[in-house]
Scaffold this active site. Sequence first.
Site, PDB file in Angstrom:
ATOM      1  CG  HIS A   1      -1.934   1.145   1.483  1.00 51.31           C
ATOM      2  ND1 HIS A   1      -1.657   2.322   1.657  1.00 51.31           N
ATOM      3  CD2 HIS A   1      -3.425   0.831   0.904  1.00 51.31           C
ATOM      4  CE1 HIS A   1      -2.832   2.947   1.677  1.00 51.31           C
ATOM      5  NE2 HIS A   1      -3.889   1.960   1.410  1.00 51.31           N
TER       6      HIS A   1
ATOM      7  CG  ASP B   1       0.512  -2.621   6.199  1.00 51.31           C
ATOM      8  OD1 ASP B   1      -0.473  -2.975   6.865  1.00 51.31           O
ATOM      9  OD2 ASP B   1       0.381  -2.154   5.201  1.00 51.31           O
TER      10      ASP B   1
ATOM     11  CD  GLN C   1      -6.943  -5.002   3.233  1.00 50.88           C
ATOM     12  OE1 GLN C   1      -7.684  -5.884   3.261  1.00 50.88           O
ATOM     13  NE2 GLN C   1      -7.012  -3.707   3.099  1.00 50.88           N
TER      14      GLN C   1
ATOM     15  CE  LYS D   1      -7.621  -1.037   5.926  1.00 53.65           C
ATOM     16  NZ  LYS D   1      -8.047  -0.481   4.656  1.00 53.65           N
TER      17      LYS D   1
ATOM     18  CB  CYS E   1      -3.773   2.921  -1.880  1.00 58.22           C
ATOM     19  SG  CYS E   1      -5.034   4.127  -1.657  1.00 58.22           S
TER      20      CYS E   1
HETATM   21  C1  LIG Z   1      -2.296  -2.802   3.390  1.00 59.96           C
HETATM   22  C2  LIG Z   1      -2.690  -1.677   3.927  1.00 59.96           C
HETATM   23  N1  LIG Z   1      -1.953  -1.016   4.268  1.00 59.96           N
HETATM   24  C3  LIG Z   1      -2.194   0.249   4.819  1.00 59.96           C
HETATM   25  C4  LIG Z   1      -3.610   0.924   4.776  1.00 59.96           C
HETATM   26  C5  LIG Z   1      -3.636   2.091   5.113  1.00 59.96           C
HETATM   27  O1  LIG Z   1      -4.658   2.289   6.563  1.00 59.96           O
HETATM   28  P1  LIG Z   1      -5.188   3.373   6.973  1.00 59.96           P
HETATM   29  O2  LIG Z   1      -5.857   4.236   5.996  1.00 59.96           O
HETATM   30  O3  LIG Z   1      -6.216   2.825   7.999  1.00 59.96           O
HETATM   31  O4  LIG Z   1      -4.189   4.080   7.767  1.00 59.96           O
HETATM   32  C6  LIG Z   1      -4.260  -0.054   4.355  1.00 59.96           C
HETATM   33  C7  LIG Z   1      -5.621   0.681   3.851  1.00 59.96           C
HETATM   34  O5  LIG Z   1      -6.252   0.596   2.941  1.00 59.96           O
HETATM   35  C8  LIG Z   1      -4.196  -1.294   3.667  1.00 59.96           C
HETATM   36  O6  LIG Z   1      -4.997  -2.007   3.239  1.00 59.96           O
END
Ligand SMILES: Cc1ncc(COP(=O)(O)O)c(C=O)c1O
Lengths: 415, 140
Positions: free
Chosen positions: A132, A209, A212, A235, A373
């Site tokens: 992401h 991270d 997901q 999430k 993203c």
């Molecule tokens: C794999 C991953 N990393 C990071 C994020 C960013 O999360 P947040 O927008 O809650 O900070 C997301 C959210 O879409 C994600 O799916």
Amino acid sequence: MCKSDLTCRPMGFSIDNIRADFPILHRQVNGKPLVYFDNAATSQKPQQVIDALVHYYSHQNANIHRGVHALSQEATDAYEAARDLIQSFFNAKHREEIILTSGTTHSINLVAHGYRSLLSQGDEIIVGQAEHHSNIVPWQMACDLTGAILRVLPMDQNGQLKLDDFQNLLNTKTKLVVVNQVSNALGTINPIKTIIDLAHKQGARVLIDGAQASSHIKVDVHALDVDYYTTSAHKMCGPTGVGMLYGKKELLEALPAYQGGGEMIKEVYFEGTTYAGLPHKFEAGTPNIAGGIAFGAAIKYLNSIGLDAIAKHEDELLQYATAGLKDIDDLIIYGDVPDKTAVISFNINGLHPYDVGTLLDQMGIAVRTGQHCAQPVMDFYGIPGTVRASFAFYNTKEEIDLLISGVRRAVSMLL
Amino acid sequence: MNTQAQQEIIEEFALFDDWMDKYEHLIGLGKSLPLISDQYKTDEFLIKGCQSKVWLRADQKEGRVYYSADSDAIITKGIVSVLIRAFSGLSAQDIVKAPTDFIKEIGLSDHLSPTRANGLVSMIKQMKLYATAFAAQNNA
Ligand SMILES: Cc1ncc(COP(=O)(O)O)c(C=O)c1O
């Protein structure tokens, strides 16, 4: 009955009871019952979580960690109880290893900011190809400032990280490896235990991270021996604006503070300030108190259903949907591998994902379209984006039937 | 006041009482939109802020502005072709002044919010920008 929140265990999986907990699942969109398949973007919230927010503001609202009065104490206890729930959910050894943040993005930035002081010219960070943007950009910023180098761990055509390449990339200059546990663009699950072990052998640290992953896969940070782990409550059936950074105690102690302010200090003199201990060192300012408490409620809720039961149901949905979608001519699924969460990222040959998503929306079916993203993933496949349907434990096969017939209908309109 | 072309579009879309018919019509319009030649499918003509790509250009001939456009998504092409019909062939001044309420009247307003990924707002803005530039040229 559950005697305590921490020992609360599943009572059997009843989809009807579960759906009854989510008020939003009963509304209509564009005149049709909502079919919500954008769970990878954010999950829906059960009444229990909504009630926790309302309860806090109706009965407990006070600033925490600073008042002598009863209300402040009560709010502090509720907030800190949430930290305990999170600690036990992820099996962290110490409660002060759980830093409450505003979400994954904040958590990653917190660590990346600290690394600005820990990296030197020529040091290397390895980043997965399917990250992401929020697990790419903070590292680019840290590298720009320090002269460290970002190395990309490539993935294969199926979205799986190439572990052979990883071995070659790792070297004595590697300071940190940052990869997701599950790709948000594809749903593919990465072999993080192997990655962590290989990195540790080289003396590198690992940040995973988990945005997901954490509401689909049981995560045990202790057993994984991961150095940093991040996630977002929204999430996981929790509210937006709150999340977690787990870090090993000794690492968090050595990591420079991120934001300065109240809460995070021990003593402030104009000549110099001493910082509070963990976790408060990284929690400057009044936090999202209601959000933190409701994050705790979300964890209780997930525990009451059980991640095993959740994973089982979601996997059934995934298999069912994958088979149904594959029956459609010229439909391509990206990252179609056995090891994945309930995410299907697809295109139909020649059709723009935006067109397909727009028509599905008219049918009341919420999917995500675009790059998710994760532009490097789309560039890898040479596509403008995908249609992404992501399922949660409150979804049903009947809804998937609607998705499949909806996609067929969209195709016949567009071709 | 709607322009004559806008009034015609409103009447045309009023015939559809069902979303499918409306979108089928848009898709049909998208498929029949005259393409702009590939030489114009460059960043210079690309409208930013759309999930699908939209290229738009404008020419002024004998005091009237003519648009041409293309997109990699069919529905977006249909939408842009509606916009072209609404504005093409008017004077630059008239385009600058022309209202955009007809979008709501034909039931595309759910595409209007600025955060909506299809960038209808960006397309209208770009069309008006071209017209503003021509109008300034004409006055100079
Ligand atoms: C794999 C991953 N990393 C990071 C994020 C960013 O999360 P947040 O927008 O809650 O900070 C997301 C959210 O879409 C994600 O799916």
